[in-house]
Scaffold this motif. Sequence first.
Motif, PDB file in Angstrom:
ATOM      1  N   SER A  96      78.155 -16.401  27.801  1.00 16.49           N
ATOM      2  CA  SER A  96      77.320 -16.091  28.964  1.00 16.49           C
ATOM      3  C   SER A  96      76.709 -17.403  29.467  1.00 16.49           C
ATOM      4  CB  SER A  96      76.218 -15.112  28.533  1.00 16.49           C
ATOM      5  OG  SER A  96      75.070 -15.286  29.323  1.00 16.49           O
ATOM      6  N   THR A  97      76.782 -17.632  30.765  1.00 19.28           N
ATOM      7  CA  THR A  97      76.196 -18.876  31.307  1.00 19.28           C
ATOM      8  C   THR A  97      74.684 -18.892  31.076  1.00 19.28           C
ATOM      9  OG1 THR A  97      76.107 -17.832  33.478  1.00 19.28           O
ATOM     10  CG2 THR A  97      77.948 -19.326  33.081  1.00 19.28           C
ATOM     11  N   GLN A 120      83.397 -15.160  31.613  1.00 20.29           N
ATOM     12  CA  GLN A 120      82.413 -14.923  30.546  1.00 20.29           C
ATOM     13  C   GLN A 120      82.956 -13.816  29.646  1.00 20.29           C
ATOM     14  OE1 GLN A 120      78.045 -15.535  32.199  1.00 20.29           O
ATOM     15  NE2 GLN A 120      79.012 -13.879  33.317  1.00 20.29           N
ATOM     16  N   ARG A 124      76.162 -10.777  30.776  1.00 17.91           N
ATOM     17  CA  ARG A 124      75.109  -9.794  30.534  1.00 17.91           C
ATOM     18  C   ARG A 124      74.382  -9.383  31.802  1.00 17.91           C
ATOM     19  NH1 ARG A 124      71.032 -11.911  28.212  1.00 17.91           N
ATOM     20  NH2 ARG A 124      71.706 -14.047  27.861  1.00 17.91           N
ATOM     21  N   GLY A 125      73.988  -8.118  31.847  1.00 16.01           N
ATOM     22  CA  GLY A 125      73.058  -7.639  32.858  1.00 16.01           C
ATOM     23  C   GLY A 125      71.718  -7.438  32.182  1.00 16.01           C
ATOM     24  N   ARG A 126      70.822  -6.662  32.812  1.00 19.34           N
ATOM     25  CA  ARG A 126      69.525  -6.400  32.174  1.00 19.34           C
ATOM     26  C   ARG A 126      69.711  -5.402  31.033  1.00 19.34           C
ATOM     27  NH1 ARG A 126      66.238  -3.772  36.438  1.00 19.34           N
ATOM     28  NH2 ARG A 126      68.277  -2.986  36.998  1.00 19.34           N
ATOM     29  N   ARG A 129      72.989  -4.711  29.175  1.00 15.96           N
ATOM     30  CA  ARG A 129      74.191  -4.174  29.834  1.00 15.96           C
ATOM     31  C   ARG A 129      75.229  -5.274  30.023  1.00 15.96           C
ATOM     32  NH1 ARG A 129      70.437  -1.880  34.439  1.00 15.96           N
ATOM     33  NH2 ARG A 129      69.573  -0.066  33.404  1.00 15.96           N
ATOM     34  N   THR A 130      76.470  -4.834  30.289  1.00 16.08           N
ATOM     35  CA  THR A 130      77.560  -5.801  30.441  1.00 16.08           C
ATOM     36  C   THR A 130      77.741  -6.177  31.907  1.00 16.08           C
ATOM     37  OG1 THR A 130      78.679  -4.805  28.574  1.00 16.08           O
ATOM     38  CG2 THR A 130      80.059  -6.076  30.067  1.00 16.08           C
ATOM     39  N   ILE A 132      80.751  -7.546  34.077  1.00 13.27           N
ATOM     40  CA  ILE A 132      82.199  -7.755  33.971  1.00 13.27           C
ATOM     41  C   ILE A 132      82.568  -9.067  34.671  1.00 13.27           C
ATOM     42  CG2 ILE A 132      84.429  -6.777  34.662  1.00 13.27           C
ATOM     43  CD1 ILE A 132      82.915  -4.009  34.197  1.00 13.27           C
ATOM     44  N   ASN A 183      67.109  -6.472  41.649  1.00 13.35           N
ATOM     45  CA  ASN A 183      67.983  -7.630  41.392  1.00 13.35           C
ATOM     46  C   ASN A 183      69.423  -7.458  41.874  1.00 13.35           C
ATOM     47  OD1 ASN A 183      68.617  -5.645  39.501  1.00 13.35           O
ATOM     48  ND2 ASN A 183      69.406  -7.153  38.072  1.00 13.35           N
ATOM     49  N   LYS A 191      77.616  -2.732  45.175  1.00 13.02           N
ATOM     50  CA  LYS A 191      77.039  -3.912  44.525  1.00 13.02           C
ATOM     51  C   LYS A 191      78.047  -5.063  44.499  1.00 13.02           C
ATOM     52  CE  LYS A 191      74.660  -5.147  40.230  1.00 13.02           C
ATOM     53  NZ  LYS A 191      73.690  -4.646  39.237  1.00 13.02           N
ATOM     54  N   GLY A 194      74.668  -9.458  41.112  1.00  9.60           N
ATOM     55  CA  GLY A 194      73.497  -9.085  40.314  1.00  9.60           C
ATOM     56  C   GLY A 194      72.826 -10.342  39.774  1.00  9.60           C
ATOM     57  N   ASN A 216      80.748 -11.105  42.868  1.00  6.77           N
ATOM     58  CA  ASN A 216      82.164 -10.737  42.929  1.00  6.77           C
ATOM     59  C   ASN A 216      82.743 -11.356  44.202  1.00  6.77           C
ATOM     60  OD1 ASN A 216      81.757  -9.138  40.668  1.00  6.77           O
ATOM     61  ND2 ASN A 216      81.406  -7.285  41.877  1.00  6.77           N
TER      62      ASN A 216
HETATM   63  C1  BT5 Z   1      72.611  -7.281  36.733  1.00  2.84           C
HETATM   64  O1  BT5 Z   1      72.110  -6.465  35.740  1.00  2.84           O
HETATM   65  O2  BT5 Z   1      73.059  -6.902  37.776  1.00  2.84           O
HETATM   66  C2  BT5 Z   1      72.561  -8.754  36.381  1.00  2.84           C
HETATM   67  C3  BT5 Z   1      73.922  -9.384  36.353  1.00  2.84           C
HETATM   68  C4  BT5 Z   1      73.819 -10.871  36.114  1.00  2.84           C
HETATM   69  C5  BT5 Z   1      75.153 -11.500  35.854  1.00  2.84           C
HETATM   70  C6  BT5 Z   1      75.052 -13.003  35.764  1.00  2.84           C
HETATM   71  S1  BT5 Z   1      76.619 -13.770  35.714  1.00  2.84           S
HETATM   72  C7  BT5 Z   1      75.906 -15.285  35.311  1.00  2.84           C
HETATM   73  C8  BT5 Z   1      74.799 -14.979  34.330  1.00  2.84           C
HETATM   74  N1  BT5 Z   1      75.305 -14.915  32.979  1.00  2.84           N
HETATM   75  C9  BT5 Z   1      75.156 -13.698  32.441  1.00  2.84           C
HETATM   76  O3  BT5 Z   1      75.514 -13.368  31.282  1.00  2.84           O
HETATM   77  N2  BT5 Z   1      74.605 -12.865  33.344  1.00  2.84           N
HETATM   78  C10 BT5 Z   1      74.294 -13.551  34.570  1.00  2.84           C
HETATM   79  P1  BT5 Z   1      71.887  -4.882  35.898  1.00  2.84           P
HETATM   80  O4  BT5 Z   1      71.037  -4.602  37.085  1.00  2.84           O
HETATM   81  O5  BT5 Z   1      71.401  -4.442  34.575  1.00  2.84           O
HETATM   82  O6  BT5 Z   1      73.307  -4.319  36.218  1.00  2.84           O
HETATM   83  C11 BT5 Z   1      74.319  -4.249  35.256  1.00  2.84           C
HETATM   84  C12 BT5 Z   1      75.243  -3.118  35.671  1.00  2.84           C
HETATM   85  O7  BT5 Z   1      76.031  -3.536  36.810  1.00  2.84           O
HETATM   86  C13 BT5 Z   1      76.252  -2.720  34.613  1.00  2.84           C
HETATM   87  O8  BT5 Z   1      75.699  -1.792  33.698  1.00  2.84           O
HETATM   88  C14 BT5 Z   1      77.368  -2.096  35.465  1.00  2.84           C
HETATM   89  O9  BT5 Z   1      77.020  -0.774  35.826  1.00  2.84           O
HETATM   90  C15 BT5 Z   1      77.319  -2.940  36.743  1.00  2.84           C
HETATM   91  N3  BT5 Z   1      78.327  -4.042  36.719  1.00  2.84           N
HETATM   92  C16 BT5 Z   1      78.839  -4.718  35.671  1.00  2.84           C
HETATM   93  N4  BT5 Z   1      79.677  -5.693  36.068  1.00  2.84           N
HETATM   94  C17 BT5 Z   1      79.731  -5.614  37.417  1.00  2.84           C
HETATM   95  C18 BT5 Z   1      80.420  -6.334  38.415  1.00  2.84           C
HETATM   96  N5  BT5 Z   1      81.219  -7.381  38.133  1.00  2.84           N
HETATM   97  N6  BT5 Z   1      80.231  -5.968  39.711  1.00  2.84           N
HETATM   98  C19 BT5 Z   1      79.399  -4.937  40.051  1.00  2.84           C
HETATM   99  N7  BT5 Z   1      78.717  -4.207  39.144  1.00  2.84           N
HETATM  100  C20 BT5 Z   1      78.873  -4.547  37.840  1.00  2.84           C
END
Ligand code: BT5
Length: 329
Positions: A96-97, A120, A124-126, A129-130, A132, A183, A191, A194, A216
């Motif tokens: 993860s960056t 990656q 990670r999300g919040r 969460r993953t 992708i 976010n 979306k 994020g 994306n």
């Molecule tokens: C986010 O969390 O939206 C924050 C995402 C942040 C990603 C960046 S990439 C660079 C940096 N390094 C990391 O490891 N993370 C940050 P949240 O609001 O919790 O949303 C996560 C949810 O978005 C997942 O549970 C999926 O439902 C959805 N999701 C996952 N991958 C996605 C994608 N590529 N495009 C759209 N939705 C996605």
Amino acid sequence: MKQVEHIDDLIINIFNDSKGEFVSGQTLSKKIRITRSAVWKHIEGLRRQGYIIVSTPSKGYRLVEAPDRLISSEIKKGIKTKVIGKEILIFDEVDSTNDIAMEMGGKGRVEGLVVVAESQSHGRGRLGRTWISPKGVNIYISMLLRPEFPPLYATTLTMMASVATAMAISKTTGIEAYIKWPNDILINQKKVSGILTEMKAEEERINYVVIGIGINVNMRKDDLPRNLRMPATSLMECLGEKVDRSILICSLLKSLDSNYEDIKTRGITSVIRKWRKLCSTLNKRVKVTLPGGVITGVAEDITPEGGLVVSIGEGLTRVIYAGDVIYLE
Ligand code: BT5
């Protein structure tokens, strides 16, 4: 975890300057100050990465086609920023960056350091969460900041990143992108991006903050993740053509830098003003899932600390600092 080679970048720059003409092995060796056999090894390495480079014994090497790959010197050339992007590290694959940038923060690295990855394995999300993060098509970027305000205001940095991301997307593609509290960046209610803000802080002060942004960009429709809480999209799906990731990163870094400068010199009001303009959550009926339950109401306002003010009826309001929002209309 392999940092993209500096020498490879130099070779690519020389090819780019030669505008499709042959460059001799001797010229490359002289300019980069490596032996001719080292030049040959790097050319082989570049070919393995997908560069098409033809060679003839008499003329040398010619770059015919480059894969879509992010190069730090190319990004650096495209930005003139005060703080953000002073140092840019690009990796092929990381967990993860955000993890790398947090680690760098702990090691005392400079404010403005930017970490970018082509893919990656544990994006990670919040709330664990993953995110992708397939290879070579999107943007995964994290930056290290050392703001001099109390932890309470860290959410403002997520707002700043949301504003910068929406603005960079619109500027680069001409597509209107909107912020969904807290976010998400949406295009046509899907979306596209994020943001994940993490920090190391003491009670009164922030040691460092990492803002991670995933966008994306060139993910094909069939490859977009499905069955998510909210439908996903990519800029390519919306625009109908590929988007240059380097140009978008440059625009994002420039926008982040000027908004960060604004916060530091003039306070958070101007960023909040821009946020309000770009936000699609205000005045909507929303359902908010909180750690301790669900509320519904009308999203009325935002507080200076980034909390969402929701009117829940009978003249009552609640301020929410973390949660997931669904639009009910
Ligand atoms: C986010 O969390 O939206 C924050 C995402 C942040 C990603 C960046 S990439 C660079 C940096 N390094 C990391 O490891 N993370 C940050 P949240 O609001 O919790 O949303 C996560 C949810 O978005 C997942 O549970 C999926 O439902 C959805 N999701 C996952 N991958 C996605 C994608 N590529 N495009 C759209 N939705 C996605």
